[in-house]
Design a protein around this motif. Structure first.
Motif, PDB file in Angstrom:
ATOM      1  N   LEU A 154       0.831  -1.203   0.000  1.00  0.00           N
ATOM      2  CA  LEU A 154       0.000   0.000   0.000  1.00  0.00           C
ATOM      3  C   LEU A 154       0.866   1.254   0.000  1.00  0.00           C
ATOM      4  CD1 LEU A 154      -2.916  -1.074   2.360  1.00  0.00           C
ATOM      5  CD2 LEU A 154      -2.788  -1.137  -0.129  1.00  0.00           C
ATOM      6  N   ASP A 193      -0.528   2.737  -4.519  1.00  0.00           N
ATOM      7  CA  ASP A 193      -0.836   1.402  -4.005  1.00  0.00           C
ATOM      8  C   ASP A 193      -0.299   0.415  -5.024  1.00  0.00           C
ATOM      9  OD1 ASP A 193      -2.154   2.429  -1.808  1.00  0.00           O
ATOM     10  OD2 ASP A 193      -4.123   2.373  -2.763  1.00  0.00           O
ATOM     11  N   ASN A 251      -4.182   4.676  -6.627  1.00  0.00           N
ATOM     12  CA  ASN A 251      -4.589   4.456  -5.238  1.00  0.00           C
ATOM     13  C   ASN A 251      -6.060   4.088  -5.213  1.00  0.00           C
ATOM     14  OD1 ASN A 251      -2.324   6.792  -5.058  1.00  0.00           O
ATOM     15  ND2 ASN A 251      -2.227   5.462  -3.284  1.00  0.00           N
TER      16      ASN A 251
END
Lengths: 435, 236
Positions: free
Chosen positions: A172, A191, B223
Motif C-alpha cells: 500500500l 498502491d 490508489n
C-alpha cells in the motif's frame, strides 16, 4: 423471557464485517496470514514414535546428528551448502524495513543458513551480510538486475505464494516511500499491486525456456528454485520438475504476507501438511524424489513442525512469520502504538499499514529505529539454532544420525484425516486410512 | 569482427562462444545459422555489437546491460526482457512480451510486435515501426513506448508513468489509459527519437511526430478509491 441467541451463521464478527464493507466500500486488506482456527489437519495431528525396543536411539547430547543441507544437486555446478535445514523465506524490502532485512541476513548467516531477497530486488547490505543469498525473480520484476542475479547463490523463480496463490504482491502507498519507489521504478505513494503473471511467459512449457535463460545468464553455476503457492500441488510440482527446477519450494496456505486481501489468506490454497505430502508423491511418481530437492514453507513455527515436514519428504523448510516474531513481531512493547493502529500485542496483523510498532514492517525511519540490527540478528540466529536443536533431538530419539533420514515411518497420526493425508497409521491401530 | 556458426552447437556453447569472443576484446560478433533458437545472447554485459544473421527465439538479448544486438530476422517472446542498457534492434517482427520489464536501453522493432509489448517496462525506449497487438504497455511503469502503426485492444492498460505514442489507430484504450495532448516540445523530442533510431527510409513512411496520439495513465488506479469502484471492478 426467552434466552437471546446469536446466529451461528451471521455471528457478531460476520455482522461487523458486512457493516464495515457497507460503510467503507472497501474489502479487508491486512497482513500476517490466516487467522482462522485450523479445523484441518496440521503438523499437530502427527506424533513422533521415538525408539524403544524396536529401534535404537542416539544419545541426545552426545552422538552426532548431521544437519548439513545440500540443495541444487540436479543441474547446478555449485549447489547450496547450508549448516542447517531451516532457511529464511523471501520477504521484500518494502514489506519489511531495511533494518529487518539486514538483521535477517546477518542472523541467517551466523546460523549457517540462507535468506532470500523478495519483491523489489536485492539490497547491497543484504548481500554484504548474507552467507547464502537466494535471488527471487517474481512476476513484477521490480528491481530486476542481472548484476545482482550473478551475485546470488541461487535463483528462485516465484510462481506463487502460499498466503495468496494466483495473485500478485501488494504494497500500500503508505509504504511506497521515496527509496522504495526508486528501487521499484514506481511513483511515490501508489498502491502497488504487483502482477500475478510473469510478463514474458505464461504456461509451463514457456517456463522451460525461461529456466534455461536464467541458467544461461548465470552460466549454469547456481541452482534454480521454483516456488509455488500450494494449490494443485501434485500437478504443479511435476510441471516444475519438468521445467528443470533443481529445487521446488511449496508454500502452504498458512504462509504469511505483508499485505493481501483477507479472503485470500483465509480461503485459498492447500494447508502446508497436505502440500508437503502431495509434493513428495509427485516427485516419487516421476522418479525424481531425492534428485529434485523439496523445501516446504507456510506456518512453520518451530523445530517440531520442521522435523515433521522433513519426515514427510521435505529437504528443508522456509520460515517467514516465525523469523519476524523472533525479531519481536507482536511482542508486548510500545503498546500505545499497537492501539493507535487498532491492534494489540499478540493480535497485530497490521503490516499493511506501514506503522509496525516494533519497526519490522515499516518504512518510517523513527519506527525502524526500534529494531536494532545487531540485537535482531542475534535473536534470529538464536531462534534458527534452537529450531535446529529441536529437529536434532527428535531425529536422535528416532535413531537418526542425520536429520534428513527422518521418514514417515517415524510418525503416527492423531486423526483419521492426518492418517489419510500423510499415509501413516492412526494411533491405536496399525492401519493407514484411505490407502 | 568474428563469426560464430551456431549450427551443430548447443545454446550453451553458442553463448559461451559469444562471451569468449567479447572477452577477447572482439567488438563485433556475427552469429550465423541461429535457427530461431531460444536464449541467444542473454546476459551480455559488455559494450559489443552482436549481429544475429537470421531469426531468434524466446528471450533474445534478455537480461543484458550494454551491448548492441541486431536480429536480421524476427524474434520470439520476451525480446530483451529485463534489459538494463544497450540496444536491441529487430529487422523483422517480434513475438509477445517484447521489451518486457526493461529498465533502460532501447528496443527497436522494424516490423510488428505481438501482444503485451512493453509489459511492465520500467524505463528505456521501445519503438515499433509497424503495428502492435493487444495489451501493449500493460502495467508499464516508466520509459517511452512508441508504436508508429496501429495499436491493438486494451492499449496502455493499468499503467503507472510510462508515456506512449501511437502513430496509427488505437483499437481501444485499456483501463485507466487516457489520451493527452502533445505540445510542440514533446513532438520535437519524439521526432528526434524516431529519426535517431529508425532508418530514414522507414521513418519517411511513418506519420509526422505531431500527428501521434499520446497516451498516459489516468491515475485512477494508482490508489484505491471507492468512488471509482467501477473502474476497479473492470480492472480487476
Amino acid at each position: 423471557m426467552a434466552e437471546l441467541q446469536n446466529s451461528a451463521i451471521f455471528a457478531p464478527r460476520v455482522i461487523e464485517e458486512i457493516q464495515a464493507k457497507a460503510e467503507s466500500g472497501l474489502y479487508a486488506i491486512r497482513g500476517f496470514g490466516t487467522l482462522r482456527e485450523r479445523r484441518w489437519p496440521t503438523f499437530d495431528d502427527l506424533t513422533f514414535l521415538p525408539c524403544s525396543l524396536t529401534r535404537i536411539p542416539l544419545e541426545g547430547y552426545r552422538e552426532k546428528c548431521s544437519t548439513k543441507t545440500v540443495l541444487g544437486t540436479r543441474f547446478a555446478q555449485k549447489p547450496i551448502q547450508l549448516d542447517i535445514p531451516v532457511m529464511i523465506t523471501g520477504m521484500s524490502w518494502g514489506a519489511l524495513s531495511y533494518n529487518a532485512k539486514v538483521a535477517l541476513a546477518r542472523g541467517a548467516a551466523a546460523a549457517g543458513s540462507s535468506n532470500t531477497t523478495g519483491d523489489g530486488g536485492m539490497l547491497k547490505a543484504e548481500r554484504d551480510n548474507s552467507r547464502t543469498l537466494i535471488y527471487e525473480v517474481l512476476p513484477s520484476r521490480y528491481g530486476i538486475n542481472i548484476h545482482h542475479m550473478r551475485m546470488a547463490d541461487a535463483i528462485e523463480l516465484t510462481i506463487g505464494q502460499g498466503a495468496k496463490p494466483g495473485t500478485g504482491g501488494l504494497l500500500l502507498g503508505t509504504k511506497v516511500s521515496d527509496r522504495i519507489a526508486e528501487q521499484r521504478d514506481l511513483p511515490i505513494g501508489v498502491d502497488q499491486r504487483s502482477a500475478a503473471r510473469h510478463p514474458d511467459f505464461l504456461g509451463p512449457d514457456d517456463m522451460i525456456i525461461k529456466v534455461e535463460e536464467l541458467r544461461e545468464a548465470t552460466d549454469w553455476q547456481i541452482p534454480i528454485f521454483i516456488k509455488l503457492g500450494a494449490s494443485r500441488v501434485y500437478d504443479d510440482v511435476k510441471l516444475a520438475a519438468k521445467a528443470g527446477a533443481d529445487v521446488i519450494v511449496v508454500d502452504g496456505m498458512e504462509g504469511g504476507t505483508g499485505a493481501s486481501p483477507a479472503i485470500f489468506q483465509e480461503h485459498t490454497g492447500l494447508p502446508t501438511l497436505a502440500a508437503v505430502c502431495e509434493a513428495r508423491s509427485a516427485l516419487q511418481d516421476i522418479g525424481l524424489y531425492g534428485d529434485v530437492q523439496l523445501i516446504i514453507a507456510g506456518g512453520i513455527r518451530d523445530g517440531v513442525d520442521a522435523a515433521k515436514a522433513m519426515a514427510l519428504g521435505a529437504d528443508a523448510c522456509y520460515i517467514g512469520t516465525a523469523s519476524l516474531i523472533a525479531l519481536n513481531c507482536n511482542k508486548p512493547m510500545y503498546e500505545d502504538d499497537y492501539r493507535a493502529i487498532g491492534a494489540a500485542p499478540y493480535a497485530c496483523h497490521h503490516c499493511h499499514t506501514g506503522r509496525c510498532p516494533v519497526g519490522i514492517t515499516t518504512q518510517d525511519p523513527e519506527l525502524m529505529k526500534r529494531l536494532e540490527v545487531e540485537d535482531g540478528a542475534e535473536r534470529v540466529r538464536n531462534f534458527l539454532q534452537v529450531m535446529t536443536l529441536e529437529i536434532q533431538m527428535l531425529a536422535r530419539s528416532c535413531g537418526k544420525s542425520d536429520v534428513h533420514h527422518l521418514e514417515p515411518e517415524d510418525m503416527a497420526a492423531l486423526s483419521l484425516e492426518a492418517s489419510a493425508i500423510c499415509g501413516v497409521p492412526l494411533v491405536g491401530t496399525r492401519k493407514v486410512f484411505g490407502h | 569482427m568474428v563469426e560464430i556458426d551456431a549450427a551443430g552447437r548447443t545454446t550453451r556453447e553458442v553463448n559461451r562462444a559469444i562471451r569468449q569472443r567479447i572477452a577477447e576484446s572482439c567488438k563485433e560478433v556475427v552469429l550465423r545459422n541461429p535457427g530461431a533458437r531460444h536464449n541467444l545472447a542473454v546476459a551480455i554485459l559488455e559494450d559489443a555489437h552482436i549481429r544475429i544473421a537470421g531469426s531468434a527465439g524466446y528471450y533474445c538479448g534478455g537480461l543484458i546491460d550494454g551491448p548492441s544486438i541486431e536480429v536480421e530476422g524476427s524474434a520470439g517472446w520476451g525480446l530483451a526482457e529485463s534489459m538494463l542498457s544497450g540496444t536491441v534492434r529487430v529487422h523483422g517482427s517480434a513475438g509477445s512480451g517484447a521489451a518486457a520489464a526493461v529498465r533502460g536501453g532501447t528496443v527497436v522493432i522494424h516490423g510488428d510486435a505481438a501482444a503485451r509489448l512493453g509489459v511492465s517496462m520500467k524505463g528505456g525506449i521501445v519503438i515499433v515501426a509497424g503495428n502492435c497487438g493487444y495489451m501493449a504497455g500493460f502495467m508499464a511503469q516508466k520509459g517511452t513506448l512508441i508504436v508508429c502503426g496501429n495499436a491493438g485492444e486494451a492499449f496502455a492498460d493499468s499503467m503507472y508513468a510510462t508515456v506512449c505514442y501511437v502513430g496509427g489507430e488505437i483499437a481501444n484504450l485499456g483501463t485507466d489509459a487516457v489520451i493527452a495532448p502533445i505540445d510542440a516540445g514533446e513532438a520535437q523530442q519524439l521526432e528526434k527519437i524516431l529519426s535517431t533510431h529508425l532508418p530514414a527510409t522507414l521513418r519517411s513512411t511513418k506519420p509526422a511526430a505531431a500527428d501521434f496520439k499520446k497516451v498516459v495513465a489516468g491515475r485512477k488506479l494508482w490508489n484505491f478509491d471507492k468512488r471509482e469502484w467501477r473502474t476497479w471492478q473492470e480492472a480487476l
